[in-house]
Design a protein around this motif. Structure first.
Motif, short mmCIF file in Angstrom:
data_model
loop_
_atom_site.label_atom_id
_atom_site.label_comp_id
_atom_site.label_asym_id
_atom_site.label_seq_id
_atom_site.Cartn_x
_atom_site.Cartn_y
_atom_site.Cartn_z
N VAL A 197 0.84 -1.20 0.00
CA VAL A 197 0.00 0.00 0.00
C VAL A 197 0.87 1.25 0.00
CG1 VAL A 197 -1.67 1.34 1.34
CG2 VAL A 197 -1.94 -1.13 1.13
N GLN A 198 1.88 1.26 0.80
CA GLN A 198 2.74 2.44 0.90
C GLN A 198 3.47 2.73 -0.40
OE1 GLN A 198 5.18 1.94 4.40
NE2 GLN A 198 3.42 1.90 5.78
N SER A 199 3.85 1.68 -1.13
CA SER A 199 4.52 1.86 -2.41
C SER A 199 3.57 2.47 -3.44
CB SER A 199 5.06 0.52 -2.91
OG SER A 199 5.59 0.66 -4.21
N THR A 258 0.86 4.23 -2.89
CA THR A 258 0.50 5.60 -2.50
C THR A 258 1.63 6.58 -2.78
OG1 THR A 258 -0.86 4.63 -0.73
CG2 THR A 258 -0.48 6.99 -0.64
N SER A 259 2.85 6.12 -2.67
CA SER A 259 3.99 7.00 -2.91
C SER A 259 4.10 7.41 -4.37
CB SER A 259 5.29 6.31 -2.47
OG SER A 259 5.61 5.24 -3.33
N ARG A 260 3.41 6.67 -5.27
CA ARG A 260 3.46 6.98 -6.71
C ARG A 260 2.15 7.60 -7.18
NH1 ARG A 260 3.19 2.55 -9.14
NH2 ARG A 260 3.09 1.07 -7.43
N ILE A 261 1.52 8.38 -6.32
CA ILE A 261 0.18 8.89 -6.61
C ILE A 261 0.16 9.78 -7.85
CG2 ILE A 261 -0.03 11.12 -5.38
CD1 ILE A 261 -2.33 8.11 -4.94
N ALA A 262 1.23 10.49 -8.13
CA ALA A 262 1.26 11.39 -9.29
C ALA A 262 1.20 10.63 -10.60
CB ALA A 262 2.52 12.25 -9.24
N PRO A 288 -15.83 4.34 12.21
CA PRO A 288 -14.75 3.36 12.13
C PRO A 288 -13.44 3.97 12.63
CG PRO A 288 -15.91 3.54 10.04
CD PRO A 288 -16.36 4.68 10.89
N VAL A 289 -12.51 3.11 12.94
CA VAL A 289 -11.19 3.53 13.38
C VAL A 289 -10.19 3.15 12.28
CG1 VAL A 289 -9.39 3.22 15.11
CG2 VAL A 289 -11.80 3.21 15.80
N ILE A 290 -9.62 4.14 11.63
CA ILE A 290 -8.56 3.87 10.65
C ILE A 290 -7.25 3.85 11.42
CG2 ILE A 290 -7.44 4.58 8.51
CD1 ILE A 290 -9.94 6.13 7.77
N TYR A 291 -6.75 2.64 11.66
CA TYR A 291 -5.57 2.51 12.49
C TYR A 291 -4.35 2.04 11.72
CZ TYR A 291 -6.09 -2.56 12.39
OH TYR A 291 -6.18 -3.87 11.98
N GLY A 292 -4.56 1.51 10.48
CA GLY A 292 -3.45 0.99 9.69
C GLY A 292 -3.56 1.40 8.24
N ASP A 293 -2.70 0.85 7.40
CA ASP A 293 -2.74 1.13 5.97
C ASP A 293 -3.99 0.52 5.36
OD1 ASP A 293 -0.28 2.53 5.90
OD2 ASP A 293 0.81 0.63 5.95
N GLN A 350 -4.93 6.43 0.06
CA GLN A 350 -5.04 4.98 0.27
C GLN A 350 -6.50 4.53 0.10
OE1 GLN A 350 -3.42 3.87 4.07
NE2 GLN A 350 -1.30 4.31 3.49
N ILE A 351 -7.43 5.29 0.69
CA ILE A 351 -8.85 4.95 0.57
C ILE A 351 -9.30 5.06 -0.89
CG2 ILE A 351 -11.18 5.54 1.31
CD1 ILE A 351 -9.87 6.78 3.85
#
Length: 764
Positions: A398-400, A402-406, A526-531, A582-583
């Motif tokens: 997920v982090q990878s 999201t890091s390329r969102i552009a 809801p609780v967004i606690y992680g990726d 991410q969402i």
């Protein structure tokens, strides 16, 4: 007292078991007499005070409790009841009070809108030339009750005159100064009577001071507080700001009050900078809003103590009040019962009662030294570290992405005008097409079925069969009503955000994490606690089944990324913008799954987009840019013929019209029935060139408007909007309404649309 004090700003009204909500709804249903309601509310209110008393809080707020809403209370206290409710003076009866909030036969309710950038809704006071009068001194009664019944030297709370008037409606801007002159003597009388009663501190909430104010505004504020100080010179006033930093700090701290409350959770950087640069008056207490009153995460007590230490050369500890950043109205009551959550997450939570404990601990630490709370500091430290190190917060996939969102696609392949032509050809909808916003009544039968399923009394198969029966019933009803675009009704959904969170990774759900949204309407965010990550399709089965029952189009119903973000309790270790992306990427996969399944009208609701606006206008653009990008990331990969709808609530359209247009949704519906006139004025000044539906009736009231009333609403809208782009719909989802009133209102709505079509087709 030569020490720091702990102070609370407000406590959740609803009660640990939502007993406040239950009492109200029993009264409205005729199951409780008014005297019984008053008695129950008194006991709930006293229990809230006992809880705070037991926690060890030094300054406990009183008059923060309400039967519906604190702005409505203030309006009633000043006799500001619109003439349509039949009020004849004196103390406002509960019948008129609730009619203002909920409407009554022949009298539409007052407008409701968001409380600054929170998800709480307040009732907008209507001035319209009314002569304010002090009908009852509510803060005084609350102070007496706490002292006589529980021995509590309470801190009365009231909404300040500047905030109250700025958030009211029904006056011309050029008349604002005269209004202030009429209201200030009433506030002065309230404070004078409190002073005579022996009250020590009074909290006056002026969150409007954290917005973008002008020098002229500040001159008016100075006038107000000079008059209030003169009226009660021995009373100690805590001027409380929250939700952001104050810009005009130098002027604000010179006001003739004995304390200034600042938000060091949401306005940390600027408020700290101001203190360090300009200092703080030696004759005032500083309300240090250390504990986030809007978040549910356990505080990093080490970091909070470091901040207090940084401030202490400017404001000695003995002139500090350690408090939340705002009222705890915005968080659940207690995390003590959340035993079903995974241990690492559970240990990292702090709801209202736990935040009171943190306030008391921090106050002890500055008064007695950090060693006095060494064990608690270590416990806090471990809880925060364990959650941050958990696999849920370290999803490399997920982090990878999201890091390329552009690099992600975020534009439709063709502009709206070209899409509209092919969509018209595909759908062949009539002039002024009719639809609903998505949900149908969640009856007792529906709620009981869900309860049976969740408790294990019903199997998955039984529950799915029940949901399909509800869908089948309401598809048939919609066809009988002759709506043009149908919905499946969302009977499987407890809440428009919770439903999606349950099906995405990175979310958790509390058992009793309820907060008030408006009136007795409570939500369990809801609780967004992680990726956040998509795992499998979430809405395809029910929507495809509904479509199989009719030849008319059925909309797929989704909640947008910004609404999921703003209506959740969000992790605080990464920027909100990153969580939104991410969402959005997870929702894109759901949109694509619906389209592959043949669902080519998809509504992605963003009712909370505007409420996330920062309080400072200079910060709006950045927020709007990433919010629009998140929506477009989720919706831009569909075919030209796929029609994307969206929905927004209580939107001051003129403020963000460029951003709403930039969403590039094919159709937007806006919740406007309580503020239709204001929106019409916006459209006279701004052009909107995409499909649009303005709510033609108010779903927050049980009242069923007539066909003629809805025709007039349509007529007003089409005076400034393109009829070829206009849709007819209620102003929001129908989940909270009864079956009979829903059918009756929709029948009138369809009749109004048909009547207008016939009028439009008549030769001139």
């Amino acid at each position: 007292m030569n020490r720091a004090l702990s102070s609370n700003l407000g406590y959740p009204r609803i009660g640990g078991g939502r007993e406040w909500k239950k009492a109200l709804e029993a009264f409205w249903a005729g199951k409780l007499q008014e005297t019984e309601l008053v008695s129950r509310m008194e006991e709930i209110r006293l229990n809230h005070l006992r809880t705070q008393q037991a926690s060890g809080i030094d300054l406990i707020p009183v008059n923060d409790f309400t039967f519906y809403d604190h702005m409505l209370d203030t309006a009633a206290m000043f006799g500001l009841v619109p003439g349509r409710f039949g009020y004849e003076g004196g103390e406002v009866p509960l019948s008129a009070y609730f009619a203002m909030a909920r409407g009554s036969e022949g009298a539409p309710a007052c407008e409701m809108t968001k409380w600054f950038n929170t998800n709480y809704h307040y009732i907008v006071p209507e001035l319209n030339g009314a002569e304010p009068q002090l009908t009852v001194n509510k803060p005084l009664l609350a102070y007496r009750e706490a002292k006589l019944r529980l021995g509590i030297e309470g801190k009365p709370v009231l909404i300040g005159p500047y905030t109250f008037l700025k958030l009211s409606k029904g006056y011309k801007t050029e008349h604002f100064d005269k209004l202030l002159e009429r209201f200030v003597p009433l506030y002065a009388r309230i404070l004078s009577e409190l002073e005579q009663e022996g009250a020590q501190w009074v909290q006056i909430d002026e969150p409007i001071l954290a917005t973008s104010l002008t020098e002229a505004d500040m001159e008016r504020v100075a006038f107000v507080y000079k008059k209030l100080h003169e009226a009660a010179p021995r009373l100690k006033l805590m001027l409380q700001t929250y939700f952001d930093a104050v810009d005009l700090y130098e002027q604000i701290v010179t006001l003739p009050v004995q304390g200034i409350g600042l938000d060091f959770a949401h306005g940390l950087d600027k408020n700290s900078e101001h203190l360090l640069q300009y200092g703080f008056p030696a004759d005032k207490r500083l309300g240090v809003g250390l504990i986030d009153g809007r978040g549910i995460w356990r505080s990093d007590l080490d970091a909070r103590l470091r901040l207090l230490h940084t401030l202490s050369p400017i404001v000695p500890y003995e002139r500090m009040m350690i408090q939340p950043s705002c009222s705890l109205l915005h968080v659940p009551v207690t995390a003590a019962h959340e035993t079903k959550l995974e241990r690492t997450l559970r240990n990292a939570l702090a709801f209202a009662n736990e935040k009171l404990e943190e306030l008391v601990l921090l106050t002890r630490a500055v008064n007695e030294g950090p060693a006095a709370i060494a064990a608690e500091l270590e416990q806090s430290r471990q809880a925060v570290q364990e959650l941050n190190a958990s696999p849920s917060r370290n999803n490399e996939r997920v982090q990878s992405e999201t890091s390329r969102i552009a690099l992600q696609p975020s534009e439709r392949s063709r502009p709206f005008a070209e899409r509209r032509a092919v969509q018209q050809s595909k759908w062949n909808l009539p002039f002024l097409p009719t639809t609903t916003i998505g949900s149908f009544p969640q009856t007792l039968e529906v709620r009981q079925a869900r309860k049976h399923w969740r408790s294990g009394e019903w199997s998955q198969e039984q529950y799915e069969a029940f949901i399909r029966e509800q869908i089948r019933t309401w598809i048939a009803l919609q066809e009988e009503l002759d709506l043009d675009v149908l919905v499946h009704g969302e009977f499987e959904r407890t809440d428009m955000v919770e439903f999606f969170g349950e099906k995405l990774d990175g979310f958790a759900f509390t058992s009793n994490g309820w907060v008030q949204s408006y009136g007795s309407r409570c939500v369990k965010p809801p609780v967004i606690y992680g990726d956040v990550e998509f795992t499998k399709p979430m809405t395809v089965d029910e929507t495809v089944y509904a479509q199989s029952l009719t030849a008319k189009p059925v909309k797929g119903m989704l909640t947008g990324p910004i609404t999921i973000l703003n209506w959740s309790f969000v992790r605080d270790d990464i920027p909100r913008e990153t969580v939104a992306y991410q969402i959005a990427l997870a929702l894109r996969r759901e949109v694509e799954a619906l389209e592959r399944a043949g669902v080519e009208m998809i509504q992605m609701d963003e009712p909370a987009l505007r409420e996330g606006l920062p309080l400072k206008r200079e910060d709006w653009q950045k927020y709007l840019e990433w919010s629009v990008l998140a929506f477009r990331l989720a919706t831009s990969t569909v075919k030209d013929t796929t029609q994307i709808h969206t929905h927004m609530c209580y939107c001051e359209f003129h403020d963000i019209i460029d951003s709403i247009r930039a969403l590039d949704a094919d159709v937007i519906s806006i919740e406007t029935s309580r503020s239709h006139g204001e929106l019409m004025h916006s459209f006279e000044e701004h052009t909107y060139d995409h499909g649009i539906g303005l709510g033609v009736y108010d779903i927050h009231s049980p009242r069923v408007p007539s066909v003629d009333e809805m025709v007039r609403m349509i007529d007003r809208a089409l005076a400034v909007l393109d009829p070829e782009l206009f849709w007819i719909n209620p102003d929001c989802g129908l989940k909270t309404r009864g079956v009979d009133e829903t059918i009756a209102a929709l029948r009138n709505m369809v009749a109004a649309a048909k009547q207008y079509r016939e009028q439009s087709l008549k030769p001139v």
